[in-house]
Design a protein around this motif. Structure first.
Motif, short mmCIF file in Angstrom:
data_model
loop_
_atom_site.label_atom_id
_atom_site.label_comp_id
_atom_site.label_asym_id
_atom_site.label_seq_id
_atom_site.Cartn_x
_atom_site.Cartn_y
_atom_site.Cartn_z
N LEU A 288 0.83 -1.21 0.00
CA LEU A 288 0.00 0.00 0.00
C LEU A 288 0.86 1.26 0.00
CD1 LEU A 288 -2.89 -0.84 2.51
CD2 LEU A 288 -2.98 -0.77 0.01
N SER A 289 1.96 1.23 0.75
CA SER A 289 2.86 2.39 0.81
C SER A 289 3.48 2.67 -0.56
CB SER A 289 3.96 2.15 1.84
OG SER A 289 3.43 1.96 3.13
N ILE A 290 3.93 1.61 -1.23
CA ILE A 290 4.52 1.78 -2.55
C ILE A 290 3.47 2.23 -3.56
CG2 ILE A 290 5.81 0.65 -4.39
CD1 ILE A 290 7.33 1.05 -1.77
N ALA A 291 2.26 1.69 -3.46
CA ALA A 291 1.18 2.13 -4.34
C ALA A 291 0.88 3.61 -4.12
CB ALA A 291 -0.08 1.28 -4.10
N GLY A 292 0.95 4.05 -2.86
CA GLY A 292 0.76 5.47 -2.56
C GLY A 292 1.84 6.33 -3.19
N GLN A 293 3.06 5.83 -3.22
CA GLN A 293 4.15 6.55 -3.86
C GLN A 293 3.90 6.69 -5.36
OE1 GLN A 293 7.92 4.61 -3.63
NE2 GLN A 293 8.99 6.19 -4.77
N ILE A 294 3.45 5.59 -5.98
CA ILE A 294 3.16 5.63 -7.42
C ILE A 294 2.04 6.64 -7.69
CG2 ILE A 294 2.31 4.28 -9.37
CD1 ILE A 294 3.61 1.82 -8.06
N TYR A 295 1.02 6.64 -6.83
CA TYR A 295 -0.11 7.57 -6.99
C TYR A 295 0.38 9.02 -6.91
CZ TYR A 295 -4.39 10.12 -5.85
OH TYR A 295 -5.43 11.02 -5.84
N LEU A 296 1.24 9.31 -5.93
CA LEU A 296 1.74 10.69 -5.79
C LEU A 296 2.62 11.09 -6.96
CD1 LEU A 296 2.57 10.77 -1.97
CD2 LEU A 296 0.70 11.94 -3.14
N ARG A 297 3.39 10.13 -7.48
CA ARG A 297 4.25 10.45 -8.63
C ARG A 297 3.40 10.82 -9.85
NH1 ARG A 297 9.45 8.35 -8.94
NH2 ARG A 297 9.42 9.16 -11.09
N LEU A 298 2.24 10.18 -9.99
CA LEU A 298 1.38 10.46 -11.13
C LEU A 298 0.55 11.72 -10.93
CD1 LEU A 298 0.15 6.83 -11.93
CD2 LEU A 298 1.91 8.13 -13.11
N LYS A 299 0.05 11.91 -9.70
CA LYS A 299 -0.83 13.05 -9.42
C LYS A 299 -0.07 14.32 -9.08
CE LYS A 299 -4.81 11.03 -10.00
NZ LYS A 299 -5.77 11.46 -11.05
N GLU A 300 1.09 14.18 -8.47
CA GLU A 300 1.88 15.35 -8.07
C GLU A 300 3.32 15.19 -8.54
OE1 GLU A 300 1.42 16.39 -3.94
OE2 GLU A 300 -0.62 15.58 -3.86
N PRO A 301 3.55 15.23 -9.85
CA PRO A 301 4.89 14.98 -10.39
C PRO A 301 5.93 16.02 -10.00
CG PRO A 301 3.41 15.75 -12.11
CD PRO A 301 2.56 15.49 -10.91
N ASP A 302 5.47 17.23 -9.62
CA ASP A 302 6.41 18.30 -9.26
C ASP A 302 6.70 18.35 -7.77
OD1 ASP A 302 6.51 19.11 -11.93
OD2 ASP A 302 4.70 20.35 -11.69
N ARG A 303 6.18 17.41 -7.01
CA ARG A 303 6.41 17.39 -5.57
C ARG A 303 7.91 17.15 -5.30
NH1 ARG A 303 2.54 16.10 -1.57
NH2 ARG A 303 3.44 15.58 0.45
N PRO A 304 8.51 17.90 -4.34
CA PRO A 304 9.94 17.73 -4.06
C PRO A 304 10.25 16.31 -3.61
CG PRO A 304 9.10 19.74 -3.04
CD PRO A 304 7.91 18.99 -3.55
N ARG A 305 11.32 15.75 -4.17
CA ARG A 305 11.73 14.39 -3.84
C ARG A 305 13.21 14.38 -3.49
NH1 ARG A 305 10.99 11.26 -8.84
NH2 ARG A 305 10.76 13.26 -9.88
N PRO A 306 13.57 13.98 -2.27
CA PRO A 306 14.99 13.94 -1.90
C PRO A 306 15.79 12.96 -2.75
CG PRO A 306 13.58 13.79 0.04
CD PRO A 306 12.70 13.64 -1.14
N LEU A 307 15.16 11.83 -3.13
CA LEU A 307 15.82 10.81 -3.93
C LEU A 307 14.97 10.53 -5.17
CD1 LEU A 307 18.15 8.74 -4.13
CD2 LEU A 307 16.65 7.12 -2.97
#
Length: 349
Positions: free
Chosen positions: A246-265
């Motif tokens: 579920l956590s990884i699926a949430g990451q995929i969701y955020l990458r698709l919905k909020e692609p400009d969100r700051p990412r440390p890695l």
């Protein structure tokens, strides 16, 4: 290093669980120093086993590798359950994430630590298993409660007594790592409003999460009621991989919905997609092939829902009065007995 199907000495588990909880509650550095000692001892013992195995291979002891995979099962359910125990041995990469707040420059050091340690651990574990088979045949390994000890009895002679000590320290090192990580999980979960406030307190002078450590100790003592450690791993792993997925699926969701969100890695989306598919396999297949234990794992996870709903989700005005009174009493009792205070995030860092 060990293959132990049942807890042969629950008294020892009780003693060391309490002792390591006390050490981690006393000072953070005490817990990390103990972890360092246990880790160095384990790695040193594994290096001794590997070198001994290499010597045996050079002497021509390769007969145990003939027909190495004969009789192996290709059943997907069996593979998934076997992976539960195997992946449990490599779970340090996940444990490290629980102490992110206590790592200097985590944006750099956390991925670096995982990237360096995982290949080293993988190579050491593979070479250790090769060394075992250079000395022991399949039947001896399956019949042994502690493979490393049986290996030492066959090879190290008068020094074979060192390996049982190393095995014990390895077990206690794993326990200490779990205590450090799980207590931080409860601590942060409480601070974020997902658990009762009492668990987000730290000692006024020692700055250790004493209530979270004590709660983790109590939970560990309850789980000791399950004698078969592999059965316990199956209970735990089903829920664990479900929530990891579920956590990884949430990451995929955020990458698709909020692609400009700051990412440390920054990594390619391919990696979380593959990882998520693997978690689906680890959850869906055992649910079909080992339904009873999977349902028990689900029940254990769902047992927290009523506690969360009544004690956290509902506003105080809508909670049963005895729940509110009980939570306030627990918080007050924790503050006085553990000499603790609530924490706040330092937003200046």
């Amino acid at each position: 290093m060990y293959r132990n199907t049942k807890a042969h000495s629950p008294q020892a588990c009780l003693v060391f669980n309490r002792l390591l909880t006390f050490i981690n509650a006393a000072y953070v550095k005490w817990g990390t120093r103990v972890q360092d000692i246990f880790t160095y001892t384990k790695v040193l013992a594994l290096i001794v086993i590997i070198i001994t195995g290499i010597v045996k291979l050079c002497q021509g002891n390769t007969q145990n590798f003939d027909g190495f995979f004969e009789g192996s099962s290709r059943d997907p359910g069996g593979i998934a359950l076997a992976l539960y125990s195997a992946l449990f041995s490599y779970s340090g990469w996940d444990t490290l994430n629980f102490v992110t707040e206590e790592i200097k420059n985590p944006e750099r050091n956390l991925p670096l630590a995982v990237a360096v340690s995982m290949p080293i651990v993988t190579v050491i574990y593979i070479l250790t298993n090769v060394a075992y088979y250079a000395v022991l045949d399949m039947s001896s390994i399956l019949a042994s409660d502690a493979v490393a000890v049986t290996f030492a009895d066959h090879t190290l002679g008068v020094m074979s007594w060192t390996i049982p000590i190393a095995v014990a320290l390895s077990c206690y090192g794993g326990l200490n790592a779990s205590i450090i990580a799980a207590s931080r999980l409860f601590f942060v979960g409480s601070r974020e409003g997902h658990l009762p406030d009492a668990l987000s307190m730290i000692h006024l002078h020692r700055f250790t999460p004493v209530p979270a450590l004590l709660f983790n100790c109590a939970m560990a003592l309850i789980y000791l009621a399950v004698e078969d450690v592999f059965q316990l791993i199956n209970y735990y792993s089903f829920s664990y991989w479900f929530f990891v997925g579920l956590s990884i699926a949430g990451q995929i969701y955020l990458r698709l919905k909020e692609p400009d969100r700051p990412r440390p890695l920054k990594l390619s989306l391919v990696y979380p997609v593959i990882f998520c598919l693997c978690t689906v396999f680890l959850v869906a297949v055992p649910l079909y092939s080992d339904t009873l234990n999977s349902l028990i794992g689900i029940a254990i996870a769902l047992s927290g829902v009523p506690v969360y709903f009544l004690g956290i989700h509902l506003p105080e005005s809508k909670r049963p009065p005895f729940i509110t009174k009980l939570l306030r009493s627990i918080t007050r009792f924790t503050q006085f007995t553990c000499f603790c205070v609530l924490t706040e995030m330092d937003l200046t860092e």
